[in-house]
Design an enzyme around this catalytic site. Structure first.
Site, mmCIF file in Angstrom:
data_model
loop_
_atom_site.group_PDB
_atom_site.id
_atom_site.type_symbol
_atom_site.label_atom_id
_atom_site.label_comp_id
_atom_site.label_asym_id
_atom_site.label_seq_id
_atom_site.Cartn_x
_atom_site.Cartn_y
_atom_site.Cartn_z
ATOM 1 N N CYS A 3 32.692 39.954 13.018
ATOM 2 C CA CYS A 3 32.561 40.701 11.743
ATOM 3 C C CYS A 3 32.999 40.429 10.439
ATOM 4 O O CYS A 3 33.896 39.506 10.317
ATOM 5 C CB CYS A 3 33.272 42.138 12.089
ATOM 6 S SG CYS A 3 32.615 43.094 13.221
ATOM 7 N N ARG A 51 29.639 35.509 11.267
ATOM 8 C CA ARG A 51 30.710 36.209 11.986
ATOM 9 C C ARG A 51 30.134 37.461 12.723
ATOM 10 O O ARG A 51 31.014 38.108 13.543
ATOM 11 C CB ARG A 51 31.748 36.779 10.983
ATOM 12 C CG ARG A 51 32.540 35.325 10.427
ATOM 13 C CD ARG A 51 33.588 35.796 9.477
ATOM 14 N NE ARG A 51 34.709 35.223 9.767
ATOM 15 C CZ ARG A 51 35.642 35.033 10.376
ATOM 16 N NH1 ARG A 51 35.963 36.159 11.008
ATOM 17 N NH2 ARG A 51 36.862 34.162 10.438
ATOM 18 N N TRP A 83 29.490 42.960 14.033
ATOM 19 C CA TRP A 83 29.295 42.583 15.462
ATOM 20 C C TRP A 83 29.858 43.471 16.264
ATOM 21 O O TRP A 83 31.036 43.644 16.375
ATOM 22 C CB TRP A 83 30.233 41.108 15.779
ATOM 23 C CG TRP A 83 29.813 40.498 17.215
ATOM 24 C CD1 TRP A 83 28.841 39.633 17.625
ATOM 25 C CD2 TRP A 83 30.549 40.629 18.257
ATOM 26 N NE1 TRP A 83 28.558 39.424 18.767
ATOM 27 C CE2 TRP A 83 29.795 40.014 19.632
ATOM 28 C CE3 TRP A 83 31.661 41.426 19.018
ATOM 29 C CZ2 TRP A 83 30.326 39.966 20.651
ATOM 30 C CZ3 TRP A 83 31.915 41.617 20.087
ATOM 31 C CH2 TRP A 83 31.420 40.703 21.071
ATOM 32 N N ASN A 103 37.375 45.369 10.698
ATOM 33 C CA ASN A 103 37.303 44.194 11.811
ATOM 34 C C ASN A 103 38.314 44.535 12.968
ATOM 35 O O ASN A 103 39.277 44.706 12.652
ATOM 36 C CB ASN A 103 37.461 43.085 11.284
ATOM 37 C CG ASN A 103 36.355 42.559 10.365
ATOM 38 O OD1 ASN A 103 35.273 43.245 10.305
ATOM 39 N ND2 ASN A 103 36.423 41.370 9.767
ATOM 40 N N GLY A 104 37.990 44.538 14.355
ATOM 41 C CA GLY A 104 39.180 44.605 15.295
ATOM 42 C C GLY A 104 38.578 45.665 16.018
ATOM 43 O O GLY A 104 37.425 46.316 16.123
ATOM 44 N N GLU A 159 29.744 21.666 28.847
ATOM 45 C CA GLU A 159 29.272 21.923 27.368
ATOM 46 C C GLU A 159 27.986 22.011 27.095
ATOM 47 O O GLU A 159 27.409 22.782 26.136
ATOM 48 C CB GLU A 159 30.403 21.104 26.562
ATOM 49 C CG GLU A 159 30.195 20.940 25.047
ATOM 50 C CD GLU A 159 30.387 22.398 24.323
ATOM 51 O OE1 GLU A 159 30.953 23.188 25.064
ATOM 52 O OE2 GLU A 159 29.898 22.567 23.143
ATOM 53 N N LYS A 165 25.763 24.940 25.659
ATOM 54 C CA LYS A 165 24.963 24.971 24.502
ATOM 55 C C LYS A 165 23.655 25.651 24.566
ATOM 56 O O LYS A 165 23.063 26.146 23.778
ATOM 57 C CB LYS A 165 24.913 23.509 23.774
ATOM 58 C CG LYS A 165 26.111 23.002 23.315
ATOM 59 C CD LYS A 165 26.407 23.474 21.888
ATOM 60 C CE LYS A 165 27.258 24.614 22.014
ATOM 61 N NZ LYS A 165 28.782 24.503 22.056
ATOM 62 N N GLU A 216 23.576 29.290 25.031
ATOM 63 C CA GLU A 216 23.956 30.037 23.808
ATOM 64 C C GLU A 216 22.789 30.197 22.778
ATOM 65 O O GLU A 216 22.632 31.319 22.451
ATOM 66 C CB GLU A 216 24.965 29.166 23.116
ATOM 67 C CG GLU A 216 26.564 29.500 23.306
ATOM 68 C CD GLU A 216 27.449 28.627 22.798
ATOM 69 O OE1 GLU A 216 28.438 29.071 22.153
ATOM 70 O OE2 GLU A 216 27.205 27.504 22.359
ATOM 71 N N HIS A 230 27.110 21.694 47.632
ATOM 72 C CA HIS A 230 27.845 22.841 48.313
ATOM 73 C C HIS A 230 27.194 24.177 47.648
ATOM 74 O O HIS A 230 28.126 25.070 47.714
ATOM 75 C CB HIS A 230 29.466 22.685 48.052
ATOM 76 C CG HIS A 230 29.893 21.472 48.375
ATOM 77 N ND1 HIS A 230 30.119 21.362 49.860
ATOM 78 C CD2 HIS A 230 30.460 20.287 47.950
ATOM 79 C CE1 HIS A 230 30.623 19.938 50.048
ATOM 80 N NE2 HIS A 230 30.907 19.542 48.950
ATOM 81 N N LYS A 287 30.703 33.761 15.700
ATOM 82 C CA LYS A 287 31.485 32.431 15.626
ATOM 83 C C LYS A 287 32.889 32.473 15.981
ATOM 84 O O LYS A 287 33.816 31.737 16.715
ATOM 85 C CB LYS A 287 31.367 32.035 14.177
ATOM 86 C CG LYS A 287 31.950 30.927 13.914
ATOM 87 C CD LYS A 287 31.221 29.553 14.524
ATOM 88 C CE LYS A 287 31.728 28.368 14.291
ATOM 89 N NZ LYS A 287 31.252 27.505 15.394
HETATM 90 C C1 G6P Z 1 33.164 31.845 20.368
HETATM 91 C C2 G6P Z 1 32.235 30.910 19.752
HETATM 92 C C3 G6P Z 1 32.293 29.624 20.407
HETATM 93 C C4 G6P Z 1 33.815 29.116 20.626
HETATM 94 C C5 G6P Z 1 34.728 30.326 21.049
HETATM 95 C C6 G6P Z 1 36.127 29.866 20.743
HETATM 96 O O1 G6P Z 1 32.858 32.437 21.808
HETATM 97 O O2 G6P Z 1 30.838 31.479 19.771
HETATM 98 O O3 G6P Z 1 31.547 28.617 20.023
HETATM 99 O O4 G6P Z 1 33.905 27.866 21.408
HETATM 100 O O5 G6P Z 1 34.612 31.490 20.435
HETATM 101 O O6 G6P Z 1 36.238 30.006 19.374
HETATM 102 P P1 G6P Z 1 37.599 29.002 18.722
HETATM 103 O O7 G6P Z 1 37.568 29.586 17.365
HETATM 104 O O8 G6P Z 1 38.721 29.823 19.320
HETATM 105 O O9 G6P Z 1 37.423 27.568 18.757
#
Ligand code: G6P
Length: 612
Positions: free
Chosen positions: A2, A27, A75, A101-102, A485, A489, A492, A508, A607
């Site tokens: 947010c 955000r 969000w 926010n929160g 990772e 990606k 996501e 396994h 984000k």
């Molecule tokens: C969210 C983002 C990810 C990120 C994670 C941790 O899920 O979408 O891309 O890796 O938070 O965020 P940070 O800011 O703590 O690295």
């Protein structure tokens, strides 16, 4: 998670708020809204489900005019993303309006108490409850500031809020507990935001609120207090990035821009920190805890998402080069599973934003037990960066694309630097190896650039697989986290189901999934376990899986095993994850583009996750 923006000054607040919301949209982007106090001291409000642009197009700009206003991009946590649940939220008398926010954790209890007092609610949100709680205290005290303060002392949970009151139309009140907020100090104006990117267009001079801070903002400036009414003064700081770094600069997406920035962002991580003649590394931010690091019985690395994957790479590095035991934990688990933490443990918190709620909670948990805490953080001045005992900034620059790319490689680079610094002092690495690694480091940005230059090769492969339903990513050793990772990606931004696995573990379980429709990405650099990975490739080939291999330039044999080869330059194991992840970033990016997905704003993600 947010975004909040607010304006108090002499200009019309609407364009400033809309621009700020647009810049903060990464955000959260499921709905947006704005409230402004107009020249008749009435609060006018407009909110809409969908992106900021949709709200912006629909708003009647002739009516929405006034010098004080607040806005929000959401969000969803409580209540589905629709017009009604979008922020700002009014109290039941339409006197107080708030963006938040929160999460207010005890909102249900407060809601039922207020309902007993005759309060009614239009939405499912915790924020509307807070607006009505402020209303409740406003009715008792007749003072907006006091009402906000009393309401905030009743709530449990996290908040960053900005609120307005029609009965006291000359001011905005903001407050923070667990959700970032800053005040931009302009010329005869104040711009409030949860993110420096919404402010930088107007001023570089900002004050960051700390936990429990409030600010009362009027046209002639602001005063700060705690929510317990103690006057406080916080020093202004300068925003450390340029506006160009938060704009797309000719690229189609932020994600592509950020992938292509990696030759620079990697250099920014190690610049001035390593002596290229000797390989001796110095991280100034860690000096004060260096002895603790040297004597640590154990390192615990904790983080979320992509940062957690960087932590797994760090585990391999620290154990191999420094001979110290390392555990890597999801921050969300760490905080609740009552971990055994000793005062001679060093806990490393990795976070791009420095605001992730679970990582912050893990930090506080570690501090409770007296462990030494170290931050590996990108955003300067963020909460985690401020609360750790010591830290090192990764200096990747602002990352706007929701899928993290350059922050990951800079996190891995930071962990490599920590490893080298410790290993040199512990003498668990030879002087010659240090020199070799330093020489290799110098060539790293050029190698990354070479991959960026051949990105069309990666694109061709991506387009072939755009309609796949599933993907497997397999790697071994230090490249296993790279497989995780790569899979993350893809999930996501393309919404293709993908799993990362240790290559040998495939037999396994995941091997049951393999048929001619299953693409399998192997990370198979020519290193000491190359032959083992080749055996795993054979196992997939025998079952007709489609094989895509990340292979080093000098690997002439791989053609007989792979259907498609994504070439990477050869490097030492320490830097291999940084190079090997780049084709995977491109693979997911180009697949998402080919599928018509919104790369920079993937559905349901945000984000920076500042709620649990
Ligand atoms: C969210 C983002 C990810 C990120 C994670 C941790 O899920 O979408 O891309 O890796 O938070 O965020 P940070 O800011 O703590 O690295």
């Amino acid at each position: 998670m947010c975004g909040i923006v607010g304006y108090v000054g002499k200009r019309n607040s609407l364009p400033i708020i809309l621009d700020g919301l647009k810049r903060m949209e990464y955000r959260g982007y499921d709905s947006a809204g704005v409230s402004i106090i107009n020249s008749e001291n009435k609060i006018i409000n407009f909110k809409k489900a969908g992106k900021v642009d949709e709200m912006s197009k629909s708003i009647d700009k002739d009516i929405f005019s006034g010098n004080i206003g607040i806005g929000h991009t959401r969000w969803a946590t409580h209540g589905i993303p629709n017009d009604c649940n979008a922020h700002p939220h009014f109290d039941m008398d339409d006197n107080i309006v708030i963006v938040h926010n929160g999460i207010i954790e005890n909102y249900k209890q407060i809601k039922s108490k207020l309902a007993d007092e005759g309060y009614t609610f239009k939405t499912e949100t915790d924020t509307e409850v807070l607006a009505n709680l402020i209303n409740y205290y406003f009715k008792q005290t007749g003072e907006f500031e006091k009402a906000v303060r009393l309401a905030l002392t009743d709530v449990n949970g996290t908040y960053g809020i900005a609120c307005l009151c029609a009965s006291e139309p000359d001011k905005m009140i903001i407050a923070r507990n667990g959700s970032p907020l800053l005040i931009g100090i302009g010329n005869d104006e104040t711009i409030v935001s949860s993110d420096a990117s919404a402010v930088i267009n107007h001023t570089r001079n900002v004050v960051y609120l700390e936990e429990g801070d409030m600010a009362i903002i009027k046209e002639n400036g602001f005063k700060m207090k705690t929510i317990y009414d103690e006057r406080i003064f916080r020093e202004a700081k300068e925003i450390d990035f340029l506006i160009e770094s938060i704009e797309k600069g000719g690229y189609d997406h932020f994600m592509l821009k950020e992938i292509c920035e990696q030759p620079d962002s990697i250099q920014n991580t190690y610049r001035g920190r390593i002596n290229f003649d000797t390989g001796i590394t110095k991280l100034g931010g860690l000096e004060s805890v260096f002895d603790k690091m040297l004597n640590a019985k154990r390192f615990i690395i904790t983080a979320c998402g992509t940062a957690w994957h960087a932590g797994l790479v760090g585990e391999y590095m620290l154990e191999q080069y420094c001979k110290v035991p390392v555990e890597v934990e999801y921050a969300s688990e760490f905080r609740y599973r009552r971990p055994i933490i000793n005062p001679d443990d060093v806990v490393i918190l990795i976070s791009q934003s420095g605001e992730t709620a679970d990582t912050l909670a893990a930090l506080r948990e570690a501090k409770k037990y007296g462990a030494t805490t170290i931050g590996v953080v990108n955003v300067i001045g963020s909460t985690i960066a401020r609360e750790v005992d010591a830290g090192t900034y990764v200096h990747a620059g602002p990352e706007i694309g929701v899928a993290s790319t350059k922050a990951f490689t800079s996190q891995v680079m930071s962990l490599a630097l920590i490893t080298l610094m410790l290993a040199a002092e512990k003498k668990t690495i030879s002087k010659d190896s240090l020199k070799e690694i330093a020489t290799e480091l110098k060539s790293l940005p050029g190698k990354i650039q070479n991959m960026i230059d051949i990105r069309n090769e990666y694109k061709k492969v991506a387009e072939l697989f755009k309609d796949s339903r599933n993907f497997l990513y397999l790697g071994r050793g230090i490249n296993f986290p790279v497989a995780l990772e790569g899979a993350l990606k893809l999930k996501e931004i393309s919404y293709i189901h993908a799993e990362g696995y240790p290559a040998a573990e495939m037999k396994h379980g995941p091997i049951a999934l393999i048929d001619e429709n299953m693409p399998v990405v192997f990370i198979a650099p020519k290193d000491r376990i190359y032959e083992k990975v080749i055996s795993n490739i054979e196992e997939v080939r025998a079952r007709s899986g489609k094989i895509i291999v990340i292979a080093t330039d000098d690997d002439k044999d791989i053609g007989s095993y792979a259907d498609h080869i994504l070439r990477v330059p050869r490097s030492s194991a320490l830097f291999a994850p940084i190079l090997n992840v780049i084709p995977l970033q491109f693979l997911s990016y180009y697949m998402a583009v080919a599928r018509g997905c919104n790369v920079d704003q993937p559905r349901n993600l945000a984000k920076s996750v500042t709620v649990e």
